[in-house]
Scaffold this motif. Sequence first.
Motif, PDB file in Angstrom:
ATOM      1  N   SER A  66      42.419  41.524  44.937  1.00 48.81           N
ATOM      2  CA  SER A  66      41.816  40.196  45.025  1.00 48.81           C
ATOM      3  C   SER A  66      41.029  39.862  43.759  1.00 48.81           C
ATOM      4  O   SER A  66      41.083  38.735  43.263  1.00 48.81           O
ATOM      5  N   GLU A  98      40.217  32.049  46.830  1.00 51.81           N
ATOM      6  CA  GLU A  98      40.287  33.464  46.480  1.00 51.81           C
ATOM      7  C   GLU A  98      38.895  34.072  46.381  1.00 51.81           C
ATOM      8  O   GLU A  98      38.681  35.213  46.782  1.00 51.81           O
ATOM      9  N   HIS A 101      37.773  34.784  49.861  1.00 52.94           N
ATOM     10  CA  HIS A 101      38.494  35.959  50.359  1.00 52.94           C
ATOM     11  C   HIS A 101      37.914  37.234  49.731  1.00 52.94           C
ATOM     12  O   HIS A 101      37.673  38.231  50.427  1.00 52.94           O
TER      13      HIS A 101
END
Length: 111
Positions: A66, A98, A101
């Motif tokens: 990530s 992102e 996340h």
Amino acid sequence: MNIEVLREGLLELSDEAFQRRVWTNSGGDDVMSSLEECLCSIFDDSGLTYALDKGDVGSDDDLAASLRRLDSITAAIDQRAPVEQLLDDPALRRAREEAAHTLRLLDESAG
């Protein structure tokens, strides 16, 4: 890598309302920032760029992936665009998603 600095930068990058208030200086508070400052916090101040370059972003494979995706996504943002245009940029929207996340993964790995 300074996790707290990274976490604070991810919080800012994931929060569109905060960006609209602070990056445009329209919130009336004394806090001011910009995309450039936010990314500097995430990648430089936290030591993330160094960790990515060395391939040493921790043992959590999902978090590492990530963080690498976030690096790639943010590289596609046109930081020279006017802030109002930037705030609606699809690349920045992807970066917000992102970042959110990544923040969840970071919190889970610390937890």
